[in-house]
Design a protein around this motif. Structure first.
Motif, PDB file in Angstrom:
ATOM      1  N   PRO A   1       0.774  -1.203   0.103  1.00  5.47           N
ATOM      2  CA  PRO A   1       0.100   0.119   0.003  1.00  5.47           C
ATOM      3  C   PRO A   1       0.900   1.187   0.010  1.00  5.47           C
ATOM      4  O   PRO A   1       2.161   1.301   0.486  1.00  5.47           O
ATOM      5  N   GLU A   2       0.180   2.388  -0.513  1.00  2.00           N
ATOM      6  CA  GLU A   2       0.987   3.461  -0.500  1.00  2.00           C
ATOM      7  C   GLU A   2       1.269   4.225   0.860  1.00  2.00           C
ATOM      8  O   GLU A   2       2.530   4.460   0.943  1.00  2.00           O
ATOM      9  N   ALA A   3       0.845   3.693   1.880  1.00  2.00           N
ATOM     10  CA  ALA A   3       0.872   4.253   3.126  1.00  2.00           C
ATOM     11  C   ALA A   3       2.374   3.490   3.715  1.00  2.00           C
ATOM     12  O   ALA A   3       3.251   4.241   4.451  1.00  2.00           O
ATOM     13  N   VAL A   4       2.475   2.238   3.358  1.00  2.00           N
ATOM     14  CA  VAL A   4       3.788   1.506   3.324  1.00  2.00           C
ATOM     15  C   VAL A   4       4.854   2.163   2.685  1.00  2.00           C
ATOM     16  O   VAL A   4       6.080   2.494   3.321  1.00  2.00           O
ATOM     17  N   ASN A   5       4.604   2.468   1.594  1.00  2.00           N
ATOM     18  CA  ASN A   5       5.838   2.709   0.515  1.00  2.00           C
ATOM     19  C   ASN A   5       6.240   4.252   1.343  1.00  2.00           C
ATOM     20  O   ASN A   5       7.419   4.567   1.008  1.00  2.00           O
ATOM     21  N   LEU A   6       5.243   5.201   1.685  1.00  2.00           N
ATOM     22  CA  LEU A   6       5.666   6.303   2.551  1.00  2.00           C
ATOM     23  C   LEU A   6       6.372   6.288   3.808  1.00  2.00           C
ATOM     24  O   LEU A   6       7.322   6.862   3.817  1.00  2.00           O
ATOM     25  N   LEU A   7       6.205   4.984   4.395  1.00  5.34           N
ATOM     26  CA  LEU A   7       6.690   4.731   5.579  1.00  5.34           C
ATOM     27  C   LEU A   7       8.000   4.454   5.178  1.00  5.34           C
ATOM     28  O   LEU A   7       9.283   4.664   5.962  1.00  5.34           O
ATOM     29  N   VAL A   8       8.315   3.696   4.175  1.00 12.33           N
ATOM     30  CA  VAL A   8       9.516   3.162   3.795  1.00 12.33           C
ATOM     31  C   VAL A   8      10.585   4.355   3.344  1.00 12.33           C
ATOM     32  O   VAL A   8      11.885   4.411   3.778  1.00 12.33           O
TER      33      VAL A   8
END
Length: 984
Positions: free
Chosen positions: A150-157
């Protein structure tokens, strides 16, 4: 295949030892180093597996363990060939047990031995296939079942990458194949997450991502793949498997430490909770390759939690942890990356000995040796005839492939590579390639052919054998003492009969010993050993030096012995050697027993015994007139061909005693070692005198045989205030101040003193006869040491202008001379000591002489008496040769040449400096006489005029009968002397 497996197996055994040592070390260190250094310590094991063999070293850990060979397999494939070797052994007599190398290795069933390498290869291939399959299967399933994060995970990465300092693109893959977060792929890295990881919250998820990014930044994934490759090769070794498991555990803890470095204290606690959250959903994967993940098992998680709690402690001790870790790695590399010293065995052929690897079997006799291993004959040594004008005697049916000369061996050496074929009627038509190393002794018209099959023995091993060649008798005289064996026989009491006799039987010449008697009833306790040297053929000089060293060893290892007696018999001749503790310890500056306090100190001390450095004086300043510098002379008990002196500061010079001039100078001087006494003199040098000397100056002496260093010692010189230089006593330096170990036959104190003073003759320009004068002020005798306080003077007498006069020598010098006294009443010089010149004179006199003698020394007006003694000796010499002449210790008045000053300097200083023959002529107008090989020559310098009015200086050498041997004539033109007659 067999060779590859043998190399892998040997490497695996070596690595097993290293792995066990590391496990013990890590258990000792525990919390003394941080997780990063616990992980880095494993680099020693990995490197040992990659590079299993290193140089031989005395500090290698493997010296304490059975050797693991990496040689080619010597096991015969044909039973008939084995029987052939067995028959050869029966025909050829065995070498005596002192040289024979027995083959005690157990036989291995041939079928099993042949099968083992293939079983290893099969296991490695199965393991490799399983790894390839599981990796391929995982990648294939990820392509089919993996989904983007998910985009939220990519942002966190992206936020975690910024915090960790990672710029490379890393894909996040959601999948349900691996329950724990993991890192995958070297070229295109991916972080694997499962849907079960998302509900733990963004904060905990960020910790998971930071941990995987730490693995990426630390390059843990390539390391893991390297471990897998090594596991494939060493799949049979359970110790390697366990160590690799521990490496992966330490890898996880080290990654935790990197994450904690970017978190504050509160977040560190939360990081530990995140580990526990992931552990709840952790299930060990089946048929999945070992991945770099967030967790691995519950036991290691507990350890990681403890490490997290200690993060502050490790942070405060970071510097200490770094120092400890680096020190451990350096020491481990030193003791594990080196191989054990190769075990060698000695064998003899002809008049020489040589060394071969300890696992070779040597059979044969004094004319030919055969080398074998595992019942395969692969080389040997044979004596062949050699004639200088004929080619080398090569084996029949051989073809020369290459040939070259080798340097650095005992004699001329030629290495030849041969292709050998069998005669046409032979059943075995196989071709064989051999290396032949010929050691050519031209003067003996023979050569030693050392040969080996190239299939079994590399050329480097053959050359090593060649370099071990030594004359058999010389080796017996100077053979190395076995430090560990001797030290174990150390005892407090000479009455310990078993140990004392055993000790004597481990010293050189033990095979020539006949009787041992011990004196234990009253002091001084002593030992008497009788030897029979009649059958040995050894030289007296070699024997005396070795016996003295044997006495030193006995006095060092037996606490309460004070007297050592050796009774030696030759053909119809008896000799006795008596040594006392007091006498020998004079040369070592401390109690000999101190050198045997531990094995290491003892070994260093034994290595120094063969080489003695005679040093004079203890203290030196450039104002001293009696010596041009600190005199250093090497004496070596053995066979050598050259000696080299080198200084770290100042200059070394040699002094031509016939001319009184410096013959050579520099920071390195080298002589042939031919038994002649050739000392060097160290001086700070006129060029360096104004410069500040280093705190410690070293003059190294090295004894060589070819290019091989046999022994080395150093004299350390320390600069004191007011430009004084002091020789520093050292445990490995035998310091004697004049002519130590010199035999004295004097039966009275007066004769002993006279001989000792004349022993200083090398310090002065040589004349025709040495004379001395001395006045004995006092004598002290204590515990076998006789100390004589004297006023002494030395002079060389020679003919100058027809007068027999003192041409060099000293004034009246206060001198303290020490002697030991044997049972026959003969005196042996132990020490000859003079005071310092210059400003240190008074203080050194007070140190040397008792207070009651100070007035006689400082009010010294005894030179006329000493000069008369010298003149009387000179007159006796003239009577002995039937010569009448005026005798005078006073300097003969010399008439200088009446020529241009600059021309005089060039003629009598510069030209004579480079011409040793011209240097013998008088530097004044007159004559001097010199004995050369028993013939008397008259050297005359005269002045006259040329036909054109120029000054003419003539140098003429004639025999006693008036025959002119040489003549030089120099015409003085202005300030230039021009040679008009004589050698150019």
């Amino acid at each position: 295949m067999a060779e590859i497996f043998q190399a892998v197996f040997a490497a695996s055994l070596s690595a097993t030892v290293v792995g066990l040592v590391l496990l013990i070390l890590k258990g000792v260190l525990k919390n003394r180093v941080n997780p990063k250094w616990h992980y880095l310590l494993w680099i020693v094991l990995v490197l040992k597996l990659l590079v299993p063999y290193g140089p031989e070293s005395a500090v290698s850990l493997f010296n304490m363990m059975p050797s693991v060979t990496q040689d080619t397999d010597f096991t015969p494939s044909d039973p008939e060939s084995s029987q052939a070797i067995m028959n050869t052994d029966q025909e050829m007599p065995q070498i005596p047990s002192a040289y024979a190398v027995q083959d005690t290795s157990p036989a291995i069933v041939p079928v099993v031995e042949k099968m083992v390498p293939y079983l290893w290869f099969l296991g490695a291939m199965l393991f490799l296939i399983w790894l390839v399959y599981t990796n391929y299967s995982l990648h294939r399933k990820l392509i089919m079942r993996g989904t983007p994060a998910p985009e939220a995970v990519n942002l966190l990465v992206r936020e975690c990458k910024k915090k960790m300092g990672v710029e490379q693109n890393i894909e996040i893959v959601m999948q349900d194949l691996v329950s724990t977060p993991a890192l995958l792929g070297v070229m295109k890295p991916k972080i694997l997450l499962s849907p079960a990881n998302l509900p733990i919250g963004d904060k905990a998820l960020s910790y998971i991502l930071l941990h995987e990014l730490a693995h990426f930044k630390r390059k843990d994934l390539p390391v893991n793949y390297l471990l897998l490759v090594l596991q494939v090769m060493h799949w049979f070794n359970p110790v390697i498997w366990y160590c690799f498991k521990r490496i992966r555990e330490d890898m996880e803890v080290a990654a935790d430490e990197m994450v904690l470095d970017v978190l504050d204290r509160e977040e560190q606690k939360a990081y530990g909770k995140a580990l526990l959250s992931v552990l709840e959903n952790f299930h060990p994967p089946r048929l999945v390759p070992k991945l770099i993940g967030m967790v691995d098992d519950r036991k290691n998680i507990e350890r990681r939690i403890r490490m997290i709690k200690m993060a502050d402690f490790f942070q405060s001790k970071r510097r200490m942890a770094i120092c400890t870790g680096i020190l451990c790695i350096v020491i481990l590399c030193g003791v594990t990356f080196t191989n054990a010293l190769a075990k060698q065995a000695s064998c003899a052929i002809g008049d020489y000995t040589l060394k071969v690897p300890g696992d070779w079997k040597v059979t044969g006799n004094q004319g030919e040796l055969i080398f074998a291993k595992d019942n395969i004959s692969f080389g040997g040594v044979q004596i062949v005839d050699y004639t200088p004008d004929q080619p080398l005697s090569l084996p029949n049916h051989s073809e020369t492939k290459s040939k070259k000369d080798l340097d650095g061996l005992i004699t001329k050496a030629v290495l030849v590579n041969l292709e050998l074929t069998q005669p046409a009627d032979a059943e075995d038509m196989d071709r064989k390639n051999e290396n032949h190393l010929y050691l050519i002794f031209t003067d003996q018209n023979m050569a030693y052919d050392i040969y080996a099959d190239t299939k079994f023995v590399p050329v480097s091993q053959l050359v090593k054998i060649g370099k071990s060649f030594m004359p058999a008798k010389e080796e017996e005289g100077i053979k190395a003492y076995q430090a560990d064996v001797l030290w174990k026989l150390k005892t407090a009491y000479v009455g310990n009969n078993s140990k004392v006799v055993n000790l004597i039987d481990h010293l050189p010449y033990a095979d020539l010993r006949r009787e041992v008697s011990l004196k234990t009833d009253y002091k001084p306790y002593g030992i008497t050993v009788k030897y029979d040297f009649a059958p040995s053929g050894l030289r007296i000089g070699t024997i005396e030096g070795v016996l003295r060293n044997n006495a030193v060893v006995l006095l060092a290892l037996i606490d309460n012995v004070d007297d050592i007696n050796f009774q030696v018999s030759f053909s119809g001749e008896e000799r006795k050697y008596h040594y006392t503790r007091i006498q020998l310890e004079q040369g070592f500056q401390q109690d000999l027993r101190a050198y045997a306090k531990d094995v290491k100190t003892w070994e260093t001390f034994l290595n120094s015994l063969a080489l003695r450095l005679l040093v004079y004086p203890e203290n030196y300043t450039m104002a001293m007139s009696s010596t041009p510098g600190i005199r250093i002379l090497a004496q070596y008990d053995g066979s050598a061909d050259r000696v080299q002196y080198s200084a770290t500061y100042g200059q070394l010079l040699t002094w031509d005693s016939t001319t009184g001039k410096i013959a050579e100078r520099g920071q390195k001087v080298e002589f042939p070692y031919d038994g002649l006494d050739r000392p060097v003199y160290w001086t700070p040098g006129f060029d360096n005198a104004s410069l500040k000397a280093p705190d410690k100056i070293s003059v190294k002496t090295a004894i060589f045989h070819g290019d091989r260093v046999l022994a080395e010692k150093q004299v350390h010189i320390v600069q004191e205030p007011s430009m004084f230089y002091r020789v520093e006593a050292s445990p490995d330096l035998v310091l004697d101040l004049a002519a130590p170990f010199q035999s004295q036959k004097a039966e009275t104190i007066d004769e002993a003193v006279s001989s000792a003073v004349k022993g200083q003759k090398d310090h002065y320009a040589e004349g025709e006869v040495a004379t001395e004068g001395h006045i004995i002020l006092d004598v002290e005798e204590k515990e076998g040491l006789v100390t004589v306080y004297t006023l002494a003077s030395f002079s060389w007498f020679g003919f100058e202008d027809g007068i027999f006069t003192s041409i060099s020598g000293s004034g009246s010098i206060p001198t303290v001379i020490s002697f030991s006294k044997n049972e026959r009443g003969n005196y042996h010089l132990v020490q000859y000591k003079e005071p310092m010149d210059g400003a240190g004179y008074s203080e050194s006199v007070k140190e040397m002489f008792p207070k009651q003698l100070w007035d006689q020394v400082f009010n010294n007006n005894q030179y006329p008496t000493l000069a008369r003694q010298q003149e009387d000796q000179a007159k006796l010499y003239l009577d002995s040769i039937g010569r009448k002449a005026q005798v005078s210790s006073a300097v003969v008045e010399k008439k200088p040449a009446r020529i241009n000053v600059e021309a005089s300097n060039k003629l009598f200083a510069e030209l004579t400096k480079w011409d040793s023959e011209l240097n013998k002529f008088p530097y004044w107008l007159g004559t001097k006489e010199i004995l050369e090989n028993g013939v008397r020559y008259l050297y005359e310098t005269s002045q006259s005029k040329t036909g054109d009015g120029f000054d003419l200086i003539s140098f003429k050498k004639t025999k006693e009968d008036g025959t002119v041997v040489k003549e030089y004539r120099y015409k003085i033109v202005g300030s230039e002397p021009q040679l008009i007659h004589g050698d150019q």
